[in-house]
Structure formats: structure tokens, C-alpha cells
Write a protein that holds these residues in place. Structure first.
Motif, short mmCIF file in Angstrom:
data_model
loop_
_atom_site.label_atom_id
_atom_site.label_comp_id
_atom_site.label_asym_id
_atom_site.label_seq_id
_atom_site.Cartn_x
_atom_site.Cartn_y
_atom_site.Cartn_z
N LEU A 329 27.60 -0.21 5.88
CA LEU A 329 27.05 0.63 4.81
C LEU A 329 25.73 0.07 4.32
O LEU A 329 25.59 -1.14 4.13
N ASP A 330 24.77 0.97 4.10
CA ASP A 330 23.47 0.54 3.59
C ASP A 330 23.54 0.30 2.09
O ASP A 330 24.60 0.42 1.47
N GLU A 331 22.41 -0.02 1.48
CA GLU A 331 22.39 -0.38 0.06
C GLU A 331 22.81 0.78 -0.84
O GLU A 331 23.22 0.57 -1.99
N ASP A 332 22.75 2.01 -0.32
CA ASP A 332 23.16 3.18 -1.09
C ASP A 332 24.59 3.60 -0.79
O ASP A 332 25.03 4.66 -1.24
N GLY A 333 25.31 2.78 -0.01
CA GLY A 333 26.69 3.09 0.32
C GLY A 333 26.86 4.13 1.41
O GLY A 333 27.96 4.69 1.58
N ARG A 334 25.80 4.40 2.16
CA ARG A 334 25.88 5.38 3.24
C ARG A 334 26.08 4.67 4.58
O ARG A 334 25.56 3.57 4.78
N GLY A 384 28.16 -2.90 21.05
CA GLY A 384 29.14 -2.54 20.04
C GLY A 384 29.73 -3.71 19.28
O GLY A 384 30.50 -3.52 18.34
N GLU A 385 29.38 -4.95 19.67
CA GLU A 385 29.88 -6.10 18.93
C GLU A 385 29.04 -6.31 17.66
O GLU A 385 27.96 -5.73 17.50
N LEU A 386 29.56 -7.15 16.77
CA LEU A 386 28.91 -7.41 15.50
C LEU A 386 28.32 -8.81 15.47
O LEU A 386 28.87 -9.74 16.07
N VAL A 387 27.21 -8.95 14.75
CA VAL A 387 26.59 -10.25 14.51
C VAL A 387 26.51 -10.44 13.00
O VAL A 387 26.06 -9.54 12.28
N TYR A 388 26.96 -11.59 12.53
CA TYR A 388 26.92 -11.91 11.11
C TYR A 388 25.49 -12.25 10.69
O TYR A 388 24.82 -13.05 11.33
N LEU A 389 25.03 -11.63 9.58
CA LEU A 389 23.67 -11.84 9.11
C LEU A 389 23.61 -12.66 7.83
O LEU A 389 22.56 -13.17 7.49
N GLY A 390 24.71 -12.76 7.12
CA GLY A 390 24.71 -13.51 5.86
C GLY A 390 25.45 -12.75 4.78
O GLY A 390 25.91 -11.62 4.97
N ARG A 391 25.56 -13.38 3.62
CA ARG A 391 26.25 -12.78 2.50
C ARG A 391 25.39 -11.72 1.83
O ARG A 391 24.19 -11.90 1.68
N ALA A 392 26.03 -10.65 1.42
CA ALA A 392 25.33 -9.63 0.65
C ALA A 392 25.31 -9.99 -0.83
O ALA A 392 24.61 -9.37 -1.61
#
Length: 496
Positions: A329-334, A384-392
Motif C-alpha cells: 500500500l502506498d502512503e494514501d493506503g492504495r 514476484g518475490e519481496l525485498v525488505y526496504l526498511g521500517r515505515a
């Protein structure tokens, strides 16, 4: 409480290993060990005392605390609590008594299994009774154990994990890893970390042995692993740096490992490559998952192409476990196609926190389903795999601890003379370190350490403190965290 029956409770995983290998070692800690049959007998005697030796649990307990380091007392207590149909609450002898007592009270602990006197918590000690013939039946929604994560108000948040959550997780693990009774598992995690349950029940389900790894083993980890036949290694990535500093990461130095597993903090690609070279026969996996999603919820199997999938030098965390769905989800929850905050739902999702007021913003209903908002930012790779970018948010990983810096702030502000405090997590070589910026009366690091150890586990007590007449503000008159982060990095470099 759910009325749905399940075919595999957490204790039935142990009993599967018992049937396969009754005379095999269930665990070894130092010079102490028990076979599966011996551990089963000891746990049934203790469970008999916990229940009054009846399947109806007439003793009146609902939760049992286990206050002991890794070893005979703790393992017997965990298994006995499960046999008795109780909720098990691991506590840590290294924690301040006030913290253990707060956790015990929050989870409804009324009886304690402990090494030595337990009078400091004021909770009655468990005693043995006639051995329970069969474990107390449980259902999918019954809580197997409660673990605690760091809380933003200074109060640890209790996470109840059900037998249904764990049945789903360990079925996935059995399919993925194929452990056998010939395996020997390392145990590096404290029992208040959920990864410790992976070690125990993956090993016990296969009829394999769990072997405690003491701190001195890191001086020559290859020698330790070879001497004890360890085939499954599981730790935080910080262990890689410790082994490197001791000279143990030479190519081919750990030939006996079949599996190399890492979780609890971000895994650097360079570290993974170096470890893989030292353990060339092992399959290396990077696992990810908050406690609220039952041990680990994604997995990436390392290949020569893995570094190309990483971001900022961090290894991919992989795809979500079978049967689960996720959103970015982006910063607007979309919904975002490639990058955003990671939300996950599925059978490993726990019911919520012990205190429902903590659920807000974390356990969120969306499109008719409840998701856990991990608070982590992730990017989806082409495969399709995920990469961790850090804490939001402000949550960080420190030496394997998942820490909300607001908890540190709260504890620091509680010290005499401190007016305000902001804690920043910053990279320092192989680890993340906490740097505290504060206002009020100036104190020495030793004074902070003494005060904070009364409320915080030693592992998350910061080592670096900087005094300000007032905290810096940005143009919006908010604390300038970007500036403080730069200053924290300078502190760790010795430049400020």
C-alpha cells in the motif's frame, strides 16, 4: 475460544518425534540432555501437577509462566504446559523482574515453572503430580503460547499464538525443509523470541536433536558445529559478523551444515555470500516475519542470482507462505504495484493483541478480511518475490530484537532529570545501534544504563547518548529526525 478441532496441536508435533525416535536425544544443553521418552515422561509428571491429573484441568490454571534459560527446566515446562492444555508464557531470567511480572500479569499467569526460587514474582511454583496419561485436548483457537513485543507506551504488547496458527506454520515448514531425525539443530534464540519455537518444534517433529549454542562457541563456531554434528543453523544475521570477527568464515569452514537459516533482521547480500561460501553444502534461506504472523511468513532461497534481486545490498525476503495473501500500500493506503507498506493475511495471522487497544492500525479489516500491517516497506521484484526496504515507522531491529524506539524514549523520559528524548537506530557495521538524544539534566552513559536496566532488557539498553539544550526542529516545527539520524551516524563513526 474456537470449537473447531484440529488434527495437529503443537504438542502433537513433539509426540510425532517421540514415536519416531523415543531413544534419541530431544535436546542437549552443555552436559545435560534428555531422550524423547525421558522428556515426555518428565513433562507428563509436571502436567499432572498443573492439571490435578485430570483432563478437565481442575487445578484452575489457564496460563503457566516459564522462567528459565534454555535447558531442561524450560523445555520440560513448555511441553508440560502444552500437555496440560494451558497457555505457555516464556519469560526471561535476564529481564528485570518488573518486566517479567508485567508480562505474566497481562497473560494471566497463575503458576510458574522456574529455575531456582520464583518468589521475586510472587507467583506460586508448579509441582509434579501423578503423570498425565494423555495430553488435554485442544482446539484450533486455543492459545498455545503468548510472546511479547516492544510497546510504544513502554508496556510490552502480548501476542497470543493459537494452535491453529502453529499447525499451519509447521505444516508449511515440514513441506519446505524436509528435516530428518538425523539432523542436529542449533538453538541461538532466547525462548522469548518466536524463532526459538521454530528450533524446538521443527526438530521435535522430525525426531531430531536441539543443541544449545553457548556464547563461547562463537570463538570457533566451525569447530563447535563439527564437534557436535550440527546440520541446521538458525540465527539472526548479526551472528555472521561475530563469526567473521573470530576468523570462522573461511571458505569451506562449515561443511557439515545442510541448512543455513537467518531471520530477525535484514540480511546483507555480502554476508549471505560469505556464509554460503563457508557452508557450501547448505541451502541458505532468508526468512522474514513478525511475531503477529507466527514465526516467519516469507522465505527466499539463496541462489547465485539472489544478489541481483536485492535492494541497497539487502537480500530478498521472498514470497509469502502458501495460503496467504499480501498487499503493498502506498502512503494514501492504495494498492501499489511495486513498492509500499506490506500487509499480510492468512492462517498464520494471530487473533490480535492481548490488549485490543493495541490492535488499532495493525490488525485492519480491508475488503472483508483482516490483515496485519507489518509497518515494513517492501518492493516486489520481477519474479514476484519481496525485498525488505526498511521500517515505515520508528521500529528497528537491534541485535535480533524488534524494538519500537518510542519504548526507549518512554523509558529515558522516566529517568530523574530527563525532559525529552528521541531514540534513533543507525547502522554500525554489521549491526544497528541505538543513539539517544535528550534534554534536561546531563547524565553519564553509566547512569543511563543503571536506570534503564530496571525497565528494559539488557539487549535493548542503548550505549550512546548525546545531550541537547533543546531538540532540533524542522521547518514544520516537528523534531528533525532526519538531522538526528545524520548525527547518530556521525556519533557511531566517532565524528560527533
Amino acid at each position: 475460544m474456537s470449537t473447531t478441532k484440529i488434527t495437529e496441536s503443537l504438542y502433537s508435533i513433539f509426540r510425532r518425534g517421540l514415536a519416531r525416535n523415543p531413544g534419541g536425544r530431544a535436546f542437549t544443553v552443555g552436559g545435560d540432555s534428555l531422550t524423547y521418552a525421558e522428556l515426555d515422561a518428565a513433562a507428563r509428571r509436571l502436567a499432572g501437577g498443573l492439571t490435578g491429573n485430570t483432563a478437565g484441568n481442575t487445578a484452575g490454571h489457564t496460563a503457566v509462566g516459564v522462567l528459565a534459560p534454555r535447558g531442561r527446566t524450560a523445555y520440560t515446562g513448555i511441553l508440560a504446559g502444552l500437555y496440560a492444555g494451558l497457555t505457555v508464557v516464556p519469560l526471561n531470567p535476564a529481564f528485570p523482574p518488573a518486566r517479567n511480572l508485567a508480562m505474566a500479569r497481562a497473560a494471566g499467569v497463575s503458576v510458574l515453572v522456574a529455575d531456582g526460587p520464583a518468589a521475586e514474582l510472587g507467583i506460586p511454583a508448579a509441582g509434579e503430580g501423578p503423570a498425565l496419561d494423555e495430553p488435554v485436548p485442544v482446539r484450533a483457537g486455543d492459545v498455545a503460547y503468548v510472546l511479547f513485543t516492544s510497546g510504544s507506551t513502554g508496556t510490552p504488547k502480548g501476542v497470543p499464538i493459537t494452535h491453529g496458527n502453529l499447525a499451519s506454520y509447521f505444516a508449511w515448514a515440514a513441506r519446505r525443509f524436509g528435516f530428518t531425525q538425523d539432523d542436529v539443530f542449533s538453538q541461538t534464540f532466547d525462548l522469548t523470541f518466536d524463532c526459538a519455537m521454530f528450533d524446538l518444534f521443527c526438530a521435535w517433529g522430525a525426531g531430531a536433536q536441539v543443541r544449545d549454542v553457548p556464547p563461547h562457541a562463537y570463538r570457533d563456531l566451525p569447530g563447535y558445529l563439527a564437534a557436535h554434528g550440527v546440520t541446521v543453523w538458525f540465527s539472526t544475521p548479526s551472528a555472521i559478523g561475530a563469526v567473521r570477527r573470530a576468523g570462522g568464515l573461511t571458505p569451506g569452514s562449515m561443511p557439515g551444515l545442510r541448512w543455513s537459516l537467518f531471520a530477525g533482521e535484514a540480511l546483507k547480500c555480502a554476508d549471505a555470500e560469505e556464509w554460503q561460501a563457508a557452508a557450501p553444502a547448505a541451502t541458505l534461506e532468508n526468512l522474514y516475519g513478525p511475531t503477529e504472523l507466527t514465526i516467519t511468513i516469507t522465505a527466499h532461497r539463496w541462489t547465485p542470482g539472489s544478489p541481483g534481486l536485492g535492494v541497497n545490498g539487502l537480500a530478498p525476503i521472498g514470497a509469502v507462505n502458501d495460503g496467504h495473501d499480501h498487499l503493498l500500500l502506498d502512503e494514501d493506503g492504495r494498492p501499489a504495484a511495486e513498492e509500499g507498506e506490506l500487509w499480510i493475511t492468512g492462517p498464520q495471522l494471530t487473533p490480535g493483541y492481548l490488549d485490543p487497544k493495541h490492535d488499532h492500525g495493525r490488525f485492519v479489516e480491508r475488503d472483508g478480511r483482516v490483515y496485519y500491517n507489518t509497518g515494513d516497506r517492501a518492493r516486489r521484484t520481477g519474479g514476484g518475490e519481496l525485498v525488505y526496504l526498511g521500517r515505515a515507522d520508528s521500529q528497528v531491529q537491534v541485535r535480533g530484537w524488534r524494538v519500537e524506539t518510542a519504548e526507549i524514549d518512554h523509558a529515558v523520559r522516566g529517568l530523574d532529570g530527563v525532559e525529552d528524548a528521541v531514540t534513533i537506530g543507525a547502522g554500525n557495521g554489521d549491526t544497528t545501534e541505538l543513539v539517544v538524544f535528550y534534554t534536561g539534566v546531563q547524565k553519564s552513559p553509566a547512569e543511563f544504563a543503571r536506570g534503564l536496566r530496571e525497565t528494559l532488557p539488557d539487549g535493548i539498553v542503548p550505549r550512546h547518548y548525546r545531550h541537547f539544550p533543546e531538540l532540533p526542529m524542522n521547518g514544520n516545527r516537528k523534531t528533525d529526525r532526519a538531522r538526528l539520524r545524520d548525527l547518530a551516524e556521525a556519533v557511531l563513526r566517532g565524528e560527533a
